[in-house]
Each structure stands twice: as C-alpha cells, then as structure tokens.
Design an enzyme around this catalytic site. Structure first.
Site, PDB file in Angstrom:
ATOM      1  N   TYR A   1      -0.269 -10.566   1.929  1.00 35.13           N
ATOM      2  CA  TYR A   1      -1.524 -10.752   1.198  1.00 35.13           C
ATOM      3  C   TYR A   1      -1.671 -12.144   0.605  1.00 35.13           C
ATOM      4  O   TYR A   1      -2.557 -12.381  -0.204  1.00 35.13           O
ATOM      5  CB  TYR A   1      -1.657  -9.680   0.108  1.00 35.13           C
ATOM      6  CG  TYR A   1      -1.836  -8.297   0.700  1.00 35.13           C
ATOM      7  CD1 TYR A   1      -0.777  -7.677   1.353  1.00 35.13           C
ATOM      8  CD2 TYR A   1      -3.049  -7.637   0.641  1.00 35.13           C
ATOM      9  CE1 TYR A   1      -0.933  -6.418   1.917  1.00 35.13           C
ATOM     10  CE2 TYR A   1      -3.205  -6.381   1.201  1.00 35.13           C
ATOM     11  CZ  TYR A   1      -2.144  -5.782   1.837  1.00 35.13           C
ATOM     12  OH  TYR A   1      -2.297  -4.534   2.401  1.00 35.13           O
TER      13      TYR A   1
ATOM     14  N   LYS B   1      11.796  -3.142   6.387  1.00 39.53           N
ATOM     15  CA  LYS B   1      11.959  -3.118   7.847  1.00 39.53           C
ATOM     16  C   LYS B   1      12.932  -4.259   8.172  1.00 39.53           C
ATOM     17  O   LYS B   1      12.648  -5.127   9.011  1.00 39.53           O
ATOM     18  CB  LYS B   1      10.583  -3.319   8.500  1.00 39.53           C
ATOM     19  CG  LYS B   1      10.539  -3.059   9.984  1.00 39.53           C
ATOM     20  CD  LYS B   1      10.534  -1.591  10.344  1.00 39.53           C
ATOM     21  CE  LYS B   1      10.541  -1.422  11.850  1.00 39.53           C
ATOM     22  NZ  LYS B   1      10.626  -0.014  12.272  1.00 39.53           N
TER      23      LYS B   1
ATOM     24  N   ASP C   1       8.742   2.985   8.624  1.00 38.35           N
ATOM     25  CA  ASP C   1       8.215   4.023   9.519  1.00 38.35           C
ATOM     26  C   ASP C   1       8.835   5.387   9.193  1.00 38.35           C
ATOM     27  O   ASP C   1       8.143   6.409   9.171  1.00 38.35           O
ATOM     28  CB  ASP C   1       8.419   3.639  10.995  1.00 38.35           C
ATOM     29  CG  ASP C   1       9.780   3.017  11.279  1.00 38.35           C
ATOM     30  OD1 ASP C   1      10.513   2.718  10.321  1.00 38.35           O
ATOM     31  OD2 ASP C   1      10.116   2.843  12.461  1.00 38.35           O
TER      32      ASP C   1
ATOM     33  N   ASP D   1       0.805  -0.627   0.216  1.00 39.98           N
ATOM     34  CA  ASP D   1      -0.627  -0.336   0.333  1.00 39.98           C
ATOM     35  C   ASP D   1      -0.826   0.873   1.239  1.00 39.98           C
ATOM     36  O   ASP D   1      -1.527   1.839   0.885  1.00 39.98           O
ATOM     37  CB  ASP D   1      -1.324  -1.584   0.924  1.00 39.98           C
ATOM     38  CG  ASP D   1      -2.839  -1.480   0.885  1.00 39.98           C
ATOM     39  OD1 ASP D   1      -3.363  -0.503   0.314  1.00 39.98           O
ATOM     40  OD2 ASP D   1      -3.497  -2.380   1.442  1.00 39.98           O
TER      41      ASP D   1
ATOM     42  N   ASP E   1      -1.732   5.065   0.086  1.00 36.57           N
ATOM     43  CA  ASP E   1      -2.894   5.845   0.518  1.00 36.57           C
ATOM     44  C   ASP E   1      -2.457   7.127   1.214  1.00 36.57           C
ATOM     45  O   ASP E   1      -3.074   8.179   1.035  1.00 36.57           O
ATOM     46  CB  ASP E   1      -3.790   5.022   1.450  1.00 36.57           C
ATOM     47  CG  ASP E   1      -4.800   4.184   0.663  1.00 36.57           C
ATOM     48  OD1 ASP E   1      -4.487   3.822  -0.487  1.00 36.57           O
ATOM     49  OD2 ASP E   1      -5.888   3.907   1.187  1.00 36.57           O
TER      50      ASP E   1
HETATM   51 MG    MG Z   1      -5.607   0.338  -0.213  1.00 34.00          MG
END
Ligand code: MG
Ligand code: NAI
Length: 327
Positions: free
Chosen positions: A123, A165, A199, A223, A227
């Site tokens: 980001y 990862k 994963d 992120d 969700d």
């Molecule tokens: Mg989001």
C-alpha cells in the site's frame, strides 16, 4: 474524555449519531465535537479531509468515523478520507475483532482479532509501468513490523498467529515474521506464537475460525483476511474496527456509505455502536464501558431485534433504542 465524530457520507450520517447516543449513555462525561470529511466535503472544499479535522482528532486522541463515499471514477485531487486520516495520524495498526453474535445463520464460538499493519507493504502506492511490464513496490521495514508486532502481542490472549509467505518472499515476509516473533518473545514470553502461510491461514479462517485467538499480518494479507473473517460476525451491519496510532485512535464500522439504503433510516447501527465500544477498550481504557455496550448489543440481538439487513423490520432508531434498553 473527548471524541471527534466524523459522520461522513450516506449511512455514516445515520449510524454515527446512534453510536454517540450509546457512548454517552455509558460515559456521561464524554465531550463530543463534530468534524467533517468525505465526498460532500470534497465537493465543497476541494479536499476530502480538511486540516482542521486532522488537528481536531489529534488533539482529542479519539474519533469515530462513519463512512465516506468514494467516486467510482478517477477524480483529480481526490484522495480517500480514511486513507488520508490513516497517514496524517500515522494510524499504523488496524484492529478488527471478529466475534460471533446471536443472529440467525452465523457460527457460534468465533472470537478472534485480526491486527493488520496499516502503513506499508503493497500500500505504499509505488507502481511503475512501461506498458508491457508493470511493477509495484512492496516495502516491509523492521520498525513497522516491530511496532505492529508489539500491538498484536499486547492484544493476544494466549496465542498469536503470524501470517506471511516467507517461503516465496524470504526477504520481505521473512523480515516481517522475524521482527514480530522477536518483539512478541520479548514483550509476552507467555504467549504461544505460531506461523501460518497466508493461503493456509485463509483456509483455516474459512473452515475452523474458532481455532484463532489473534492474527497479525502485513497490510494486503490483513486486508483480505479481515474481510473473510468478517463473515463470521454476521454481516457488514455488525462488523466494527479501530485504527490505532501513538496516542490516537479512529474507530470505524467496516461498512461503507451504503448508497442503496442511505436516507431511509434503516441502516443497522450495530457496527458503529460496537466501534464505539472499541474506543472504550483501546482509546480510553474503560473496558467496563466496552463490556456494557457489547452486552447490551448481544441482549438486543438475542431478543430478536433486527434491521432489514438481518431479516427484520426495525429502523435505525428502533434498533438503537433496543440497545439502549438493554444497558
Ligand atoms: Mg478492505
Ligand atoms: P457498503 O458497505 O456501503 O455496502 C454494501 C452492502 O451492504 C449494501 O447493500 C449496503 O446496503 C449493505 N450495508 C452496509 N452497511 C450496512 C448497514 N450498516 N446496515 C445495513 N446494510 C448495510 O459497500 P459498497 O456498496 O461497496 O460501497 C458504497 C460506498 O461506500 C462506495 O462509495 C465506497 O467507496 C464506500 N466505502 C467506504 C468505506 C469507508 O468509508 N471506510 C468502506 C467501504 C466502502
């Protein structure tokens, strides 16, 4: 105790006043001031977050942010209000508790927290392209990884799961993992620290969410996983979050401005109300107040109180009253 409220756009303007009423019921001395941000603000002033809003939040140390509408097309000069606030106030930790609530169709027994690094990773917004090859910078620093590790170690009850990862990205994700592990070992020697590849973490979150206590992850993984995990708390109308920095916290419901129902008075205020409870717990260190609010929410839901998103017919006002009645 001081709170800046930033209703924003759409249903933010309906759910934030509801959450403020609940907060004032448990913390009568709470001083509330309103500030503006969002799309309407941008159209009027040319900025989505006026400098006075940033200063007001910095001075108060706590804010409740409703939701803002973002244009679905590129608008010169526009930058998302919540991203602007996160960077202006260095709100480096995004904390999302996910707890089962008594609503039909959800899964009991889930009680986990996702702690997402909020300032770097993919980001940082450094992309380049020559039209044939496009690249993005994914920056991980020891300093940011250590400070998110410290927050996560502080919040974890018994077990901290470090998501990465590092098998594919040994330098970046390896630095994240090692920094978090080091700081967690130092600050909370009693904690069980485990690692999961992102994963695998997604698979377990979808299959056995009850197994998790606290998860810490770099920005993008956090992120996506947060969700996914929000499914378990029973829907967007119920999911709270808080952004933490040094001496400053901005709580916000996970949902957006919901233009499809804005102005109808039927938005579910619970996500905003529970975000207020997170301010009690993490910004003001009044955990009893947080528990009072959370208990009242559970009671209201158990009694069958439900807005249309939960299959009921209550208005925002009626749902808010159901929570206040349970306090
Ligand atoms: Mg989001
Ligand atoms: P959304 O979260 O606003 O709505 C998605 C769906 O969930 C809609 O059907 C909506 O009616 C429903 N919903 C959301 N919150 C609800 C509540 N409290 N009670 C009842 N139903 C609820 O996401 P969407 O539609 O993708 O985005 C709408 C706008 O919100 C966009 O402009 C987007 O950029 C913005 N947005 C802002 C966020 C923020 O301010 N942090 C986060 C997500 C989206």
């Amino acid at each position: 105790m001081k709170l800046v409220v930033i209703p924003g756009d759409g249903i933010g303007r309906e759910v934030v006043p509801a959450a403020v009423r609940v907060l004032q019921a448990v913390l009568p001395a709470l001083e509330v001031v309103e500030a503006e941000a969002g799309w309407r603000t941008f159209q009027r002033l040319g900025v989505s977050v006026p400098q006075e809003t940033v200063e007001a939040v910095r001075a108060a140390g706590a804010a409740l942010f409703g939701a803002v509408q973002s244009p679905a097309w590129k608008v010169p000069g526009y930058r998302s209000a919540i991203l602007t606030l996160r960077s202006a106030l260095d709100l480096y930790a995004n904390v999302r508790p996910v707890k089962s609530l008594p609503v039909p169709g959800t899964r009991p027994g889930v009680d986990l927290v996702i702690v997402r690094e909020n300032t770097e990773g993919l980001y940082v917004g450094e992309e380049r392209s020559d039209g044939e090859v496009a690249e993005a910078v994914r920056r991980i620093t020891r300093a940011a990884s250590e400070r998110i590790g410290a927050v996560a170690a502080h919040l974890a009850r018994q077990r901290l799961t470090v998501v990465h990862k590092a098998n594919i990205l040994p330098l970046t994700d390896g630095l994240f993992r090692d920094s978090v592990r080091r700081v967690a070992g130092e600050k909370r020697p009693d904690l069980e620290v485990e690692e999961l590849l992102v994963d695998v973490a997604a698979y377990h979150l979808a299959r056995t969410p009850e197994r998790f206590d606290t998860i810490v992850a770099p920005n993008l993984y956090g992120d996506i996983l947060s969700d996914l995990a929000a499914v378990w708390c029973g829907g967007l109308g119920l999911a709270p979050s808080i952004n933490l920095g040094e001496g400053v916290a901005v709580a916000e419901p996970v949902h957006g401005s919901a233009p499809d129902i804005a102005g109808k008075g039927i938005a579910n205020p619970i996500a905003a109300i529970l975000s207020g409870a997170l301010l009690c717990r993490y910004a003001w260190n009044t955990p009893e107040a947080a528990e009072t609010i959370e208990r009242a929410v559970r009671r209201a839901l158990e009694s069958g109180a439900a807005t249309p998103d939960l299959g009921g017919t209550l208005t925002t006002e009626e749902m808010t009253r159901a929570v206040l009645d349970g306090m």
